[in-house]
Design an enzyme around this catalytic site. Structure first.
Site, PDB file in Angstrom:
ATOM      1  N   SER A 174       0.834  -1.195   0.000  1.00 59.04           N
ATOM      2  CA  SER A 174       0.000   0.000   0.000  1.00 59.04           C
ATOM      3  C   SER A 174       0.878   1.258   0.000  1.00 59.04           C
ATOM      4  O   SER A 174       1.760   1.388  -0.835  1.00 59.04           O
ATOM      5  CB  SER A 174      -0.957  -0.049   1.199  1.00 59.04           C
ATOM      6  OG  SER A 174      -1.881   1.002   1.168  1.00 59.04           O
ATOM      7  N   MET A 175       0.666   2.164   0.942  1.00 58.78           N
ATOM      8  CA  MET A 175       1.427   3.414   0.973  1.00 58.78           C
ATOM      9  C   MET A 175       2.897   3.180   1.306  1.00 58.78           C
ATOM     10  O   MET A 175       3.734   4.056   1.076  1.00 58.78           O
ATOM     11  CB  MET A 175       0.807   4.376   1.985  1.00 58.78           C
ATOM     12  CG  MET A 175      -0.590   4.843   1.620  1.00 58.78           C
ATOM     13  SD  MET A 175      -0.656   5.764   0.074  1.00 58.78           S
ATOM     14  CE  MET A 175       0.150   7.285   0.552  1.00 58.78           C
TER      15      MET A 175
END
Length: 922
Positions: A174-175
């Site tokens: 993800s991030m």
């Protein structure tokens, strides 16, 4: 209030819009394949060993930590540093845990055990305190700097090795993947510290929800750096998307920009990854066994035997990733594969001269070479196709250059094959191999196992069928059909006119076979040539199978390829392929690609209704109901034409220069166009959904106010209508200052929430007072009319010494209802930073940076004044006309600049609220 003015026709329309929105939401959240990921298991107890970092670093980043993952004896042995393996750093994403490294770390440990720890990986993981970095971008830079320090600390743990690592591999979920890419933007960061970057479900293109300017600026910094420095970035990067099961991060956002001079980046969807072939949701992508096995196989193939570290050769790294994630030839990876193979030994050679051939091998005692002479076939056919159900990794198909029926050496064509779930297949265009005289299929000696080998020659025209997709507005009422009625093994259906993200279709494949043969397997592969987002469907024949056909990435303008439905069929079977438009899936694509812009359209609709109420107060002296004004004012033709016209004018150089000269930001519609996300009627659909949401939110807020006022009356002494309508009460300045101090010393979003609750309290109190007043009024209608006349008689004097009547209170409540709606969306859009602040309260009392602080300093005084504002006190204001004119252009501005930048939406709400509050003084 709003509850008393519900129009049945309007209600029916909004119910219908809810139905359409529900169809789209259902497709996004439920309209995908079931979870086919296998769970990864541990065989020993997991341990997370905390790595001691320098005290200075710990003091600077008190919420962050670094861990080493281990199990059983491995964990015990590695408690005594230094380490001897290959370092891999796992970066969790939004609200992610450092313990998510367990799945891939455990699989890597099992793989190392299988080879007696000839090579092994040491998996480290960063604890980011499960921060919500997808919603609040203020900590992304801090995370990036901490990861830089972690990399340096990790490499220090390997001092004393014969070949100490000088770099680490990074896996970012993800991030976390974006943070890894951001490392290159740091001034003192050396690119050589990272040898490989694998990101899982990372939104590289743009944030999913741009709720503050810090996250948008972070994205801009990272992406601009990678684009401008693409020639100098030599970091091999793989981005893996989860497919349609991942509704949190749509796969289109995960595709890295493809630049002609930056060829070391790959982007792929898990449904297209060989030996994985499943879609994963946002969390399962880190534990999906099929995907993690593929990743670990690739990691072990990346090891340099000389240094016992990951290779520094970019070409090899890219070859390994292509082998495992793009096209697997059903062979073990070799850096320099031997193209020429010896075909010697005691083997039987069997010539095959027919154009279609099948062989069932079972308990074969001898090795057999089946030779297909090409001389005659070249005259009739253009392609050769072979497939085998034996999925071992040995070479199985060759090309002979000799003109005789036997050859001692052959070209190993197995490297050109493709691995599929139940077969490995090879398609050759004969003209690409003019020197080959024979194709040779090798059948090894097998004991106790059965497999089937098929080969055939065909003309491309006979196996390619063109099937235009149905029109967008056919709504599934019409369909296109193709019938395959032959004994071939492989067909291509060209899906003409498919290339836009707003297109969505349902493909039905019905298979029927002649004779009473046993059930066999067919494979239908949707191949998208401009992006690696293929998907496979396995069907037992005979059967009827539905395939969802929609895109993650639109076809580039300069790309002329055609999407294909590749069908690996069974002989003597008929296949009927029917395609028709799927309206629910089209709505799903609208929600999937544009659902994040909905708050901007909701606020735009409310602003139009708000402006209508202010104008009605100016022109008639009365404030109309919120629902009535929403029906009257919230029209798409008041907003969309202006946005379209501005977009058109920005195509002219002079207008663009003028636009830039006044420092206006880029139009959001242009941003969407650059991402191939603009399509017909999407703005209209979103506006209707936004108006519908505004309607139901108004109904909900009105009902909530009435419910809270009823509770107020039940718990407290009945209130009375205020005898005067003074705006500046004694406690107002004190309360305003307190809220401003809270905003400055803690979190702006907290102060906004408190001022919002204060405003709701004032409205509930007014509603309770009005209810009490009405309950105490006599039932005699004549008395009511006399009271009304008396009220009207004193209208002029009320301006000099305003007193609040029941009618004025109702007018005020109508206006307050709309303001509550606007403020509710401001609070919702500011909540992420409040949640982030509250989760980190033990580390930081003051949120820094705070995206809501400037907003709070403007909004809090306005809310404080509006809480004491009544319509009777602003009817004669000289500023009311100006205040009533602002909401329309601001409604346009919200769509023009806030649909892709949600943090700008509250700015457009503040302006009319400030003018509304100033009407009390001017």
């Amino acid at each position: 209030m709003f509850l008393h003015s519900v129009n049945l026709w309007n209600l029916a329309f909004y119910v219908f819009m809810v139905f359409l929105a529900t169809l789209g939401l259902w497709d996004v959240f439920f309209g995908f394949e079931e979870n086919k990921c296998s769970m990864s298991y541990m065989f020993e107890y997991p341990e997370y060993q905390k790595i001691e970092l320098p005290k200075k670093l710990t003091k600077r980043y008190p919420a962050y930590e670094l861990y080493l993952y281990g199990e059983g004896s491995y964990a015990e042995e590695h408690k005594i540093l230094p380490l001897t393996g290959i370092p891999v750093l796992f970066l969790p994403g939004n609200a992610g845990s450092y313990k998510q490294v367990r799945s891939i770390g455990s699989i890597a440990l099992r793989k190392a055990e299988d080879i007696d720890f000839k090579y092994h990986f040491d998996f480290f993981s960063v604890n980011f305190n499960e921060e919500l970095v997808a919603l609040y971008g203020g900590s992304l830079q801090k995370q990036t700097k901490f990861v830089h320090e972690c990399i340096k600390a990790i490499l220090k743990l390997y001092k004393g090795q014969e070949f100490p690592p000088t770099s680490v591999a990074i896996i970012g979920h993800s991030m976390g993947g974006l943070v890894a890419r951001a490392l290159l933007t740091l001034k003192n960061f050396k690119q050589d510290l990272i040898n490989l970057l694998v990101t899982q479900a990372t939104p590289h293109v743009a944030p999913v929800m741009p709720l503050d300017r810090f996250i948008t600026e972070f994205y801009m910094t990272v992406n601009n750096y990678w684009i401008l420095n693409a020639r100098h970035i030599n970091l091999t990067t793989l981005s893996v998307a989860g497919g349609f099961r991942d509704y949190q991060v749509r796969s289109g956002l995960t595709f890295l920009p493809t630049l002609s001079h930056h060829t070391s980046a790959l982007s792929v969807v898990t449904s297209a990854v060989p030996k994985t072939w499943v879609s994963t949701d946002h969390l399962s992508i880190v534990w999906c066994k099929q995907l993690q096995l593929t990743t670990i196989r690739a990691f072990f193939d990346l090891i340099d035997a000389d240094t016992k570290q990951i290779t520094q050769k970019s070409k090899k790294k890219l070859s390994v990733l292509n082998h495992h994630f793009i096209r697997h030839p059903a062979k073990q990876f070799e850096e320099n594969p031997s193209i020429i193979s010896d075909l010697t030994g005691t083997s039987m050679w069997v010539p095959v001269k027919v154009s279609r051939w099948s062989y069932v091998a079972y308990n074969e005692s001898d090795k057999i070479y089946f030779a297909f002479p090409l001389a005659n076939h070249r005259k009739v056919y253009t392609h050769a196709y072979c497939q085998s159900t034996m999925l071992d990794t040995n070479s199985w198909i060759f090309g002979c250059i000799n003109s005789t029926s036997m050859c001692r050496q052959g070209v190993d064509l197995s490297w050109k094959a493709e691995l599929l779930p139940t077969i490995k297949s090879l398609t050759l265009r004969l003209q690409d191999y003019p020197s080959l005289s024979h194709i040779v299929v090798y059948v090894p000696s097998v004991h106790g196992s059965k497999f089937v080998v098929d080969c055939e020659f065909f003309k491309k025209e006979a196996r390619s069928i063109q099937l235009p997709v149905t029109h967008l507005f056919s709504f599934g009422l019409s369909s296109r059909k193709a019938i395959i009625n032959t004994s071939g093994r492989y067909y291509n259906i060209e899906l003409l006119n498919l290339g836009q993200i707003y297109q969505a279709f349902k493909v039905n494949v019905v298979s029927k076979c002649t004779g009473g043969k046993e059930e066999i397997t067919s494979i239908y592969k949707l191949h998208i040539p401009w992006s690696y987002e293929d998907s496979l469907t396995i069907a037992q024949v005979p059967s009827s199978v539905d395939i969802s056909l929609k895109l993650h990435v639109a076809q580039p303008e300069n790309d002329s390829h055609v999407a294909l439905l590749k069908m690996y069929t069974s002989s003597d079977c008929q296949y009927e392929v029917t395609i028709k438009t799927s309206f629910p899936q089209i709505l799903g694509q609208v929600v999937r690609f544009h659902g994040g812009a909905l708050p901007a359209y909701v606020v735009s609709s409310i602003l139009l209704a708000y402006g209508g109420q202010l104008y009605s107060l100016l022109s008639t002296g009365f404030c109309l109901e919120y629902g009535t004004m929403l029906d009257k004012e919230a029209k798409p033709y008041k907003v969309d034409p202006f946005v379209i016209m501005i977009k058109f004018l920005l195509g002219y150089k002079w207008f663009k220069e003028l636009w830039d000269a006044v420092l206006l930001p880029e139009l959001d519609a242009i941003v969407l166009t650059s991402q191939s996300m603009c399509f017909p009627l999407v703005s209209l659909i979103l506006f209707l959904f936004g108006t519908c949401t505004a309607y139901w939110s108004g109904l909900l807020s009105s009902a909530s106010v009435q419910l809270l006022s009823s509770l107020w009356l039940a718990l407290k002494r009945p209130a009375e209508l205020p005898k005067d309508v003074k705006v500046m009460s004694p406690d107002l300045p004190v309360l305003t200052v307190v809220f401003l101090i809270i905003s400055w010393t803690t979190c702006g979003a907290l102060a906004i929430l408190l001022s919002y609750l204060y405003y709701v309290f004032k409205v509930v109190h007014l509603q309770a007072s009005l209810t009490t007043f009405k309950n105490n009024q006599p039932v005699n209608p004549k008395h009511s009319r006399r009271s009304e006349k008396k009220s009207n008689h004193h209208k002029d004097s009320a301006i000099q010494n305003p007193r609040l009547s029941a009618n004025d209170a109702e007018d005020s409540l109508r206006m307050h209802s709309t303001v509550i709606n606007l403020l509710t969306w401001v609070v919702l859009l500011s909540m992420p930073s409040l949640i982030y602040w509250s989760k980190n309260l033990r580390y930081y009392f003051k949120l820094n940076p705070d995206p809501c602080k400037p907003l709070a300093f403007l909004l809090i005084p306005a809310i404080a004044v509006l809480g004491n504002t009544h319509t009777v006190s602003i009817k004669s204001s000289k500023l009311l006309k100006t205040a009533s004119q602002f909401p329309l252009p601001l409604a346009v501005g919200v769509i023009a600049f806030g649909s892709s930048h949600l943090y700008r939406v509250p700015c457009f709400v503040i302006i009319p609220l400030v003018f509304h509050s100033l009407c009390n003084f001017m």
